[in-house]
Design a protein around this motif. Sequence first.
Motif, mmCIF file in Angstrom:
data_model
loop_
_atom_site.group_PDB
_atom_site.id
_atom_site.type_symbol
_atom_site.label_atom_id
_atom_site.label_comp_id
_atom_site.label_asym_id
_atom_site.label_seq_id
_atom_site.Cartn_x
_atom_site.Cartn_y
_atom_site.Cartn_z
ATOM 1 N N LYS A 197 0.838 -1.197 0.000
ATOM 2 C CA LYS A 197 0.000 0.000 0.000
ATOM 3 C C LYS A 197 0.874 1.249 0.000
ATOM 4 O O LYS A 197 1.922 1.288 0.656
ATOM 5 N N LYS A 198 0.456 2.280 -0.739
ATOM 6 C CA LYS A 198 1.193 3.535 -0.762
ATOM 7 C C LYS A 198 0.943 4.299 0.539
ATOM 8 O O LYS A 198 -0.196 4.631 0.866
ATOM 9 N N ILE A 199 2.036 4.561 1.259
ATOM 10 C CA ILE A 199 1.965 5.274 2.537
ATOM 11 C C ILE A 199 2.738 6.582 2.419
ATOM 12 O O ILE A 199 3.885 6.598 1.954
ATOM 13 N N HIS A 200 2.101 7.671 2.839
ATOM 14 C CA HIS A 200 2.751 8.980 2.836
ATOM 15 C C HIS A 200 3.715 9.061 4.011
ATOM 16 O O HIS A 200 3.314 8.922 5.174
ATOM 17 N N VAL A 201 4.995 9.282 3.705
ATOM 18 C CA VAL A 201 6.050 9.316 4.713
ATOM 19 C C VAL A 201 6.849 10.601 4.548
ATOM 20 O O VAL A 201 7.257 10.950 3.436
ATOM 21 N N GLU A 202 7.095 11.306 5.638
ATOM 22 C CA GLU A 202 7.942 12.490 5.624
ATOM 23 C C GLU A 202 9.110 12.257 6.571
ATOM 24 O O GLU A 202 8.919 11.803 7.704
ATOM 25 N N ARG B 168 -3.132 11.634 3.002
ATOM 26 C CA ARG B 168 -2.331 11.602 1.792
ATOM 27 C C ARG B 168 -1.831 10.217 1.430
ATOM 28 O O ARG B 168 -1.201 10.033 0.378
ATOM 29 N N SER B 169 -2.068 9.227 2.285
ATOM 30 C CA SER B 169 -1.766 7.844 1.932
ATOM 31 C C SER B 169 -2.871 7.292 1.038
ATOM 32 O O SER B 169 -3.965 7.845 0.951
ATOM 33 N N GLU B 170 -2.567 6.198 0.371
ATOM 34 C CA GLU B 170 -3.531 5.594 -0.549
ATOM 35 C C GLU B 170 -4.798 5.166 0.184
ATOM 36 O O GLU B 170 -4.737 4.599 1.280
ATOM 37 N N GLY B 171 -5.947 5.467 -0.402
ATOM 38 C CA GLY B 171 -7.211 5.132 0.231
ATOM 39 C C GLY B 171 -7.480 3.637 0.272
ATOM 40 O O GLY B 171 -6.906 2.856 -0.496
ATOM 41 N N LEU B 172 -8.367 3.260 1.169
ATOM 42 C CA LEU B 172 -8.774 1.856 1.296
ATOM 43 C C LEU B 172 -9.935 1.565 0.354
ATOM 44 O O LEU B 172 -10.843 2.382 0.207
ATOM 45 N N ASP C 246 -12.746 9.080 6.644
ATOM 46 C CA ASP C 246 -14.039 8.517 7.022
ATOM 47 C C ASP C 246 -14.065 7.012 6.800
ATOM 48 O O ASP C 246 -14.573 6.246 7.633
ATOM 49 N N ILE C 247 -13.506 6.576 5.664
ATOM 50 C CA ILE C 247 -13.478 5.140 5.358
ATOM 51 C C ILE C 247 -12.575 4.401 6.343
ATOM 52 O O ILE C 247 -12.923 3.322 6.849
ATOM 53 N N HIS C 248 -11.409 4.968 6.610
ATOM 54 C CA HIS C 248 -10.454 4.385 7.561
ATOM 55 C C HIS C 248 -11.113 4.176 8.929
ATOM 56 O O HIS C 248 -11.047 3.089 9.513
ATOM 57 N N GLU D 81 -10.754 -4.679 0.357
ATOM 58 C CA GLU D 81 -9.451 -5.134 0.832
ATOM 59 C C GLU D 81 -9.462 -5.358 2.341
ATOM 60 O O GLU D 81 -10.122 -4.627 3.092
ATOM 61 N N PRO D 82 -8.745 -6.364 2.811
ATOM 62 C CA PRO D 82 -8.658 -6.608 4.247
ATOM 63 C C PRO D 82 -7.975 -5.435 4.936
ATOM 64 O O PRO D 82 -7.001 -4.884 4.439
ATOM 65 N N PHE D 83 -8.479 -5.051 6.099
ATOM 66 C CA PHE D 83 -7.874 -3.968 6.861
ATOM 67 C C PHE D 83 -8.348 -4.039 8.304
ATOM 68 O O PHE D 83 -9.528 -4.257 8.575
ATOM 69 N N GLY D 84 -7.393 -3.844 9.212
ATOM 70 C CA GLY D 84 -7.731 -3.812 10.624
ATOM 71 C C GLY D 84 -6.615 -3.169 11.420
ATOM 72 O O GLY D 84 -5.594 -2.724 10.875
#
Length: 317
Positions: A9-14, A62-66, A213-215, A70-73
């Motif tokens: 998954k694309k994750i926004h990292v600074e 700014r990370s990729e949306g769900l 909201d989805i997260h 897809e599985p997520f927890g």
Amino acid sequence: MNTYIVRGKKIHVEIFGDRSLPAVLFLHGGPGESCYEFVYHQSNRFSDQFQLVAIDQRGVCRSEGLSETEPFGLQDLVEDCEDLRKQLGINRWAVIGHSFGGYLALLYASVYPNAITNVVFECPTFDFAWTAKSLLRRAASVFLELGIETKSEECLNLATSNLSSEHLFDSYLRLGEELGEHKEDIYRVNADTSIDYSAYTDEEWEAFDDRTDIHLERLREEGRIFQSIVSLLPSLSVPSLLVIGDADPVTCDKHVEAYNQMANGHKVVMNNCGHTPHAECPDVYYRIVSAFLLQGEWRFVEMGNGAYTYFNKDVSK
């Protein structure tokens, strides 16, 4: 600013500061907020002495949306931290967890203790029921100040009920939204925490909010966030620091009492401060946190001007 592929998954990292410096991971709250505010107020401060790594968690901002399928927890957020650490070639790092990020930081430290040097809990929650009841009590006060007595009474009734964590959390979300622009009165003492959001357009921020909201909804559906993790505190094997504002409604007295039982835990209460010390009192916050992280164990450090109060063993000026 960079995008990393973390477990597919694309994750926004600074990342700020030289990579030879001690590494610190910042975990934002919410669930579903962003590292934007912390970076805005603290990146320049931390980058002098630390390699600061700040992320928007999986599916957030700014990370990729769900996607819907897809599985997520909750465990995905823990595993993302560990995967990113390995990608960055960091042997061990400190973790700062703000609000829900404190919940996540405790989980991470309990699963991967050898990856972490120490933990800073900034206004954390470890029990959503405790936090929801405290927030409802504060909301009751705000409603009363606005002259909306029926809503104030509703908040107080909920705060004294035996309803589930999930029910209390949802009730607070609903009532908090009814406060509109006054919702911030629940969280902040210092109003001068202005932040420049112009890095993104209004349309982009709206899209980020949709992802949030989805997260949050996916975590609610899973339900693990409604399980208290207070019992994990005694097993924390690394030094930790609890930083709270004296007017913070999230880390209520029950949280503090539970934390005080830890043998390796230290505590700082910042005066005239609410739920976001890193934004409300940024200079003093950085001095306190950096002193703890650089020394590895807490020692009293004079910060001046009476902007905070220490509650720690063997402290003397």
